[in-house]
Design a protein around this motif. Structure first.
Motif, PDB file in Angstrom:
ATOM      1  N   MET A   1       0.817  -1.214   0.000  1.00 47.20           N
ATOM      2  CA  MET A   1       0.000   0.000   0.000  1.00 47.20           C
ATOM      3  C   MET A   1       0.849   1.261   0.000  1.00 47.20           C
TER       4      MET A   1
ATOM      5  N   THR B   1       2.093   7.320   9.296  1.00 51.48           N
ATOM      6  CA  THR B   1       3.099   6.722   8.423  1.00 51.48           C
ATOM      7  C   THR B   1       2.778   5.248   8.215  1.00 51.48           C
ATOM      8  N   VAL B   2       2.864   4.806   6.975  1.00 52.18           N
ATOM      9  CA  VAL B   2       2.739   3.383   6.638  1.00 52.18           C
ATOM     10  C   VAL B   2       4.064   2.963   6.017  1.00 52.18           C
ATOM     11  N   GLY B   3       4.785   2.105   6.681  1.00 50.48           N
ATOM     12  CA  GLY B   3       6.129   1.779   6.209  1.00 50.48           C
ATOM     13  C   GLY B   3       6.984   3.025   6.239  1.00 50.48           C
TER      14      GLY B   3
END
Lengths: 61, 167
Positions: free
Chosen positions: B1, B103-105
């Motif tokens: 994602m 934050t994603v990753g």
């Protein structure tokens, strides 16, 4: 083994479930996304069984 | 994602949308346990042109240039099924404007506040929206004062009382 009433056993099960859900809620977003993809795959297994169109399974990098 | 979110960030940086934020079930992931969902709802605040006529054509063209394909009302974008939803009322506009950074990753994105998610679900009012409200009330850290202000501001207190749920 101690004998317990069905109500007591059920209450313990519900408490365990609640703890498990709280723990699942606290997981990092990246782990939740992995779980989502697994749920999408499982949902499609069920959908195939009832002749519903499959949902798109996400591709995580 | 992450790749999907990076492209949505590019979309905003290019000025094709004023601001975007994740809403719907996916936004709930940032506050509660994962539930099965098919798509990512990206609410977009559009810049209104002088003509007053809003179109998603330029946005779709931008995303298609980055590999997106159209699938019914969705876009398949970098491995994620995305639904772009223009803000359609004062509540969704406020939710996008007040969304918070997450934050994603390695990728930053923006997610609607949980109190706005509850208010939008309450306004939408389907059974699955009520289920989402119950889940969020059970598992998320809700700011009760903020939620009440939002409900009051958008005329949702009557529906809230009828639902009879408490944070």
């Amino acid at each position: 083994m101690n004998a317990s009433s069905p109500a007591t056993i059920a209450e313990e099960i519900f408490q365990d479930k609640a703890r498990s859900r709280k723990a699942a809620a606290a997981l990092p977003i990246e782990e939740k996304l992995r779980r989502l993809v697994e749920m999408q795959r499982r949902a499609n297994q069920i959908r195939r069984g009832v002749a519903r169109p499959p949902m798109r399974v996400w591709e995580l990098a | 994602m992450e790749a999907t979110l990076a492209i949505l960030n590019e979309l905003e940086a290019a000025g094709l949308v004023e601001r975007y934020a994740i809403g719907g079930a996916m936004a709930g992931f940032f506050y509660a346990e994962a539930v099965v969902t098919e798509d990512l709802d990206a609410f977009v605040l559009l810049k209104t042109p002088a003509t007053g006529v809003i179109t998603l054509t330029a946005i779709y063209d931008f995303l298609k240039q980055r590999g997106a394909t159209v699938e019914r009302e969705h876009l398949w974008l970098a491995g994620t099924l995305v639904q772009l939803i223009p803000t359609f009322d004062a509540l969704t506009e406020e939710a996008v404007r007040e969304a918070v950074e997450r934050t994603v990753g390695q990728v930053k994105t923006r997610v609607m506040r949980v109190e706005h998610l509850i208010a939008i679900a309450l306004k939408t009012g389907r059974a699955k929206d009520h289920a989402r409200i119950a889940l969020l009330l059970d598992e998320a850290a809700i700011e009760g004062g903020r939620l009440q202000e939002i409900l009051h501001r958008h005329g949702l207190q009557g529906r809230w009382e009828k639902l009879n749920l408490k944070p």
